[in-house]
Write an enzyme that holds these catalytic residues in place. Structure first.
Site, PDB file in Angstrom:
ATOM      1  N   PRO A 209       0.850  -1.192   0.000  1.00  0.00           N
ATOM      2  CA  PRO A 209       0.000   0.000   0.000  1.00  0.00           C
ATOM      3  C   PRO A 209       0.883   1.239   0.000  1.00  0.00           C
ATOM      4  O   PRO A 209       1.840   1.302   0.769  1.00  0.00           O
ATOM      5  CB  PRO A 209      -0.772  -0.111   1.327  1.00  0.00           C
ATOM      6  CG  PRO A 209       0.026  -1.031   2.186  1.00  0.00           C
ATOM      7  CD  PRO A 209       0.818  -1.916   1.275  1.00  0.00           C
ATOM      8  N   MET A 210       0.602   2.192  -0.862  1.00  0.00           N
ATOM      9  CA  MET A 210       1.372   3.442  -0.873  1.00  0.00           C
ATOM     10  C   MET A 210       0.462   4.625  -1.175  1.00  0.00           C
ATOM     11  O   MET A 210      -0.154   4.685  -2.251  1.00  0.00           O
ATOM     12  CB  MET A 210       2.505   3.380  -1.897  1.00  0.00           C
ATOM     13  CG  MET A 210       3.705   2.588  -1.446  1.00  0.00           C
ATOM     14  SD  MET A 210       5.055   2.688  -2.639  1.00  0.00           S
ATOM     15  CE  MET A 210       4.549   1.489  -3.860  1.00  0.00           C
TER      16      MET A 210
ATOM     17  N   GLN B  29      -6.729  -0.985   2.754  1.00  0.00           N
ATOM     18  CA  GLN B  29      -6.031  -0.716   4.014  1.00  0.00           C
ATOM     19  C   GLN B  29      -6.676   0.484   4.709  1.00  0.00           C
ATOM     20  O   GLN B  29      -6.861   1.535   4.104  1.00  0.00           O
ATOM     21  CB  GLN B  29      -4.554  -0.417   3.779  1.00  0.00           C
ATOM     22  CG  GLN B  29      -3.811  -0.384   5.105  1.00  0.00           C
ATOM     23  CD  GLN B  29      -2.392   0.140   5.008  1.00  0.00           C
ATOM     24  OE1 GLN B  29      -2.166   1.280   4.631  1.00  0.00           O
ATOM     25  NE2 GLN B  29      -1.436  -0.702   5.345  1.00  0.00           N
TER      26      GLN B  29
ATOM     27  N   CYS C 244       2.284   3.448   9.928  1.00  0.00           N
ATOM     28  CA  CYS C 244       2.548   4.783   9.390  1.00  0.00           C
ATOM     29  C   CYS C 244       3.204   5.673  10.448  1.00  0.00           C
ATOM     30  O   CYS C 244       2.643   5.875  11.520  1.00  0.00           O
ATOM     31  CB  CYS C 244       1.249   5.416   8.895  1.00  0.00           C
ATOM     32  SG  CYS C 244       1.513   7.082   8.289  1.00  0.00           S
TER      33      CYS C 244
ATOM     34  N   LYS D 198      -0.453  -4.673   8.835  1.00  0.00           N
ATOM     35  CA  LYS D 198       0.905  -4.320   8.383  1.00  0.00           C
ATOM     36  C   LYS D 198       1.521  -3.411   9.428  1.00  0.00           C
ATOM     37  O   LYS D 198       0.911  -2.419   9.837  1.00  0.00           O
ATOM     38  CB  LYS D 198       0.829  -3.612   7.031  1.00  0.00           C
ATOM     39  CG  LYS D 198       2.178  -3.125   6.506  1.00  0.00           C
ATOM     40  CD  LYS D 198       2.026  -2.683   5.050  1.00  0.00           C
ATOM     41  CE  LYS D 198       3.328  -2.171   4.457  1.00  0.00           C
ATOM     42  NZ  LYS D 198       3.628  -0.802   4.852  1.00  0.00           N
TER      43      LYS D 198
ATOM     44  N   ASN E 237       8.711  -7.247   4.286  1.00  0.00           N
ATOM     45  CA  ASN E 237       8.753  -5.985   3.534  1.00  0.00           C
ATOM     46  C   ASN E 237       9.945  -5.147   3.989  1.00  0.00           C
ATOM     47  O   ASN E 237      10.279  -5.121   5.161  1.00  0.00           O
ATOM     48  CB  ASN E 237       7.427  -5.222   3.765  1.00  0.00           C
ATOM     49  CG  ASN E 237       7.452  -3.796   3.239  1.00  0.00           C
ATOM     50  OD1 ASN E 237       7.222  -2.855   4.000  1.00  0.00           O
ATOM     51  ND2 ASN E 237       7.711  -3.614   1.966  1.00  0.00           N
ATOM     52  N   GLY E 238      10.531  -4.473   3.029  1.00  0.00           N
ATOM     53  CA  GLY E 238      11.616  -3.535   3.320  1.00  0.00           C
ATOM     54  C   GLY E 238      12.833  -3.798   2.472  1.00  0.00           C
ATOM     55  O   GLY E 238      13.463  -4.841   2.586  1.00  0.00           O
ATOM     56  N   ASP E 239      13.107  -2.847   1.574  1.00  0.00           N
ATOM     57  CA  ASP E 239      14.339  -2.862   0.773  1.00  0.00           C
ATOM     58  C   ASP E 239      14.400  -3.948  -0.291  1.00  0.00           C
ATOM     59  O   ASP E 239      15.489  -4.414  -0.628  1.00  0.00           O
ATOM     60  CB  ASP E 239      15.580  -2.962   1.677  1.00  0.00           C
ATOM     61  CG  ASP E 239      15.822  -1.671   2.448  1.00  0.00           C
ATOM     62  OD1 ASP E 239      15.155  -0.662   2.134  1.00  0.00           O
ATOM     63  OD2 ASP E 239      16.667  -1.669   3.355  1.00  0.00           O
TER      64      ASP E 239
ATOM     65  N   ARG F  25       8.780   0.839  -2.782  1.00  0.00           N
ATOM     66  CA  ARG F  25       9.484   1.800  -3.640  1.00  0.00           C
ATOM     67  C   ARG F  25      10.100   1.147  -4.874  1.00  0.00           C
ATOM     68  O   ARG F  25      10.212   1.791  -5.923  1.00  0.00           O
ATOM     69  CB  ARG F  25      10.545   2.537  -2.822  1.00  0.00           C
ATOM     70  CG  ARG F  25       9.920   3.495  -1.812  1.00  0.00           C
ATOM     71  CD  ARG F  25      10.937   3.963  -0.802  1.00  0.00           C
ATOM     72  NE  ARG F  25      11.383   2.856   0.039  1.00  0.00           N
ATOM     73  CZ  ARG F  25      12.349   2.948   0.952  1.00  0.00           C
ATOM     74  NH1 ARG F  25      12.952   4.102   1.142  1.00  0.00           N
ATOM     75  NH2 ARG F  25      12.684   1.911   1.684  1.00  0.00           N
TER      76      ARG F  25
END
Ligand SMILES: Cc1cc2nc3c(=O)[nH]c(=O)nc-3n(C[C@H](O)[C@H](O)[C@H](O)COP(=O)(O)O)c2cc1C
Length: 345
Positions: free
Chosen positions: A18-19, A72, A102, A141, A202-204, A227
């Site tokens: 989600p972004m 979300q 967040c 999340k 999640n992450g990188d 990203r």
């Protein structure tokens, strides 16, 4: 472990994160087409939903082609979150995802998003209220903890498992890291060792190889890309191909980039109208036109144009001027998340 989301049973799914301001319907459909197995809406304010605020309600729009899709929601009040979850459920998603990650002060300081990491009782109460309010699966999340002195991910995993959630996504950073520094996958691995819940890491994940490494290193059940998908929407295709064949697929041609970009742009215009659609599309050009000769010149031209015919003309001129796509140029060259400027939630 397979991740079950209603009628979907997913083995090693690759999810689009989600972004806010990025994962609207148009972008989700493009990522889905490239192989994203699970997609999520931008986060939606529970307060906004119960007041029928237009911005929040608009974010509920989903499409059959993108299933399984999760909506979300975020908020700090169990009753409001429960009511919002019902409203979201009525719009027809496959699952509801609770945002507990967040870091943005206007969210976290009000006890929502990562603010819930400071009050696990309240988090539990929200999780249970939402779970009881809807009949579709619920996921959550979150981050590792509020800061490095208060890693709460094991407690959160237990709360989620006890409440019967369907999966837990771990962004392997603490709230005070925002999006800086490196994600620490060790925590995902450690939670996976003890939790009965399906875990999405999640992450990188910046390039396809990172996804494979995350699966192997953490033994997580699914991975989620944020990203890396903005920088390269084809990352899902790359990951799936790499998982199946052990190599990367051939790079997309310049024509494919143009066609996909235009298709995406046309969807955005249909959703938002030409002016707003074009303005808000500017953040995506980088992802479509990295790794080409004089790509930055093309991108600076595109961001100044204000109508769809002008954009189409710019592409035709670019092609007829003989600008050539450099097939072998590494896609990694432009995968720095810092390239485009995004508000980081
Ligand atoms: C522009 C932007 C918007 C984001 N919006 C959300 C959001 O609405 N909900 C959420 O849970 N996380 C949001 N995030 C966090 C991402 O989902 C993800 O957890 C984070 O970027 C780490 O993943 P990555 O290293 O693959 O980027 C956002 C991140 C970015 C960069």
């Amino acid at each position: 472990m397979k991740i079950k989301l209603g009628k979907y049973e997913l083995e090693k799914p690759v999810a689009l994160a989600p972004m806010e301001d990025v994962t609207d319907l148009g972008f989700r459909l493009i990522c889905k087409e490239f192989g994203a197995d699970i997609v999520y809406t931008e986060f939606v304010s529970s307060e906004g939903l119960i007041r029928s605020a237009r911005k929040s309600v608009n974010k509920l729009l989903t499409n059959e082609k993108e299933r399984p899709v999760g909506i979300q929601i975020f908020g700090g009040d169990p009753n409001v979150m429960a009511e919002a979850a019902k409203i979201a459920e009525d719009s027809g998603p496959d699952f509801i995802d609770i945002n507990a990650g967040c870091w943005v002060p206007k969210v976290a300081s009000r006890g929502a998003g990562a603010g819930l990491l400071k009050d696990l009782k309240q988090m539990e109460s929200i999780i249970r209220s939402v779970k009881n309010a809807v009949s579709i699966p619920v996921t959550l999340k979150t981050r590792l903890g509020w800061d490095s002195n208060s890693i709460t991910i094991f407690e959160v995993a237990k709360i989620c498992a006890d409440a019967g959630l369907s999966a837990l996504t771990i962004h392997a950073r603490t709230r005070d890291q925002h999006h800086d520094g490196e994600a620490n996958w060790d925590w995902i691995r450690r939670v996976k060792e003890v939790s009965e819940l399906p875990i999405i890491g999640n992450g990188d994940i910046k390039i396809a190889e990172d996804a494979i490494e995350m699966f192997e290193y953490t033994k997580c059940d699914g991975v989620m890309v944020a990203r890396g998908a903005i920088s390269n929407p084809w990352i899902f295709k790359d990951i799936k191909f790499l998982m199946q064949h052990g190599t990367l697929p051939p790079a997309q041609t310049f024509q494919e980039r143009i066609d996909t970009c235009l298709r995406h742009l046309e969807m955005e215009i249909e959703l938002k109208g030409e002016r707003r659609g074009l303005m808000e599309f500017r953040k995506y050009y980088h992802g479509y036109f990295h790794g080409i000769r004089n790509g930055s010149a093309l991108r600076s031209k595109l961001v100044r144009l204000e109508t769809l015919p002008e954009i189409k003309k710019a592409f035709s001129e670019w092609i007829s001027s003989g600008q050539e796509f450099m097939e072998n140029q590494s896609a990694q060259e432009s995968l720095s998340p810092s390239s485009p400027s995004f508000s980081q939630v």
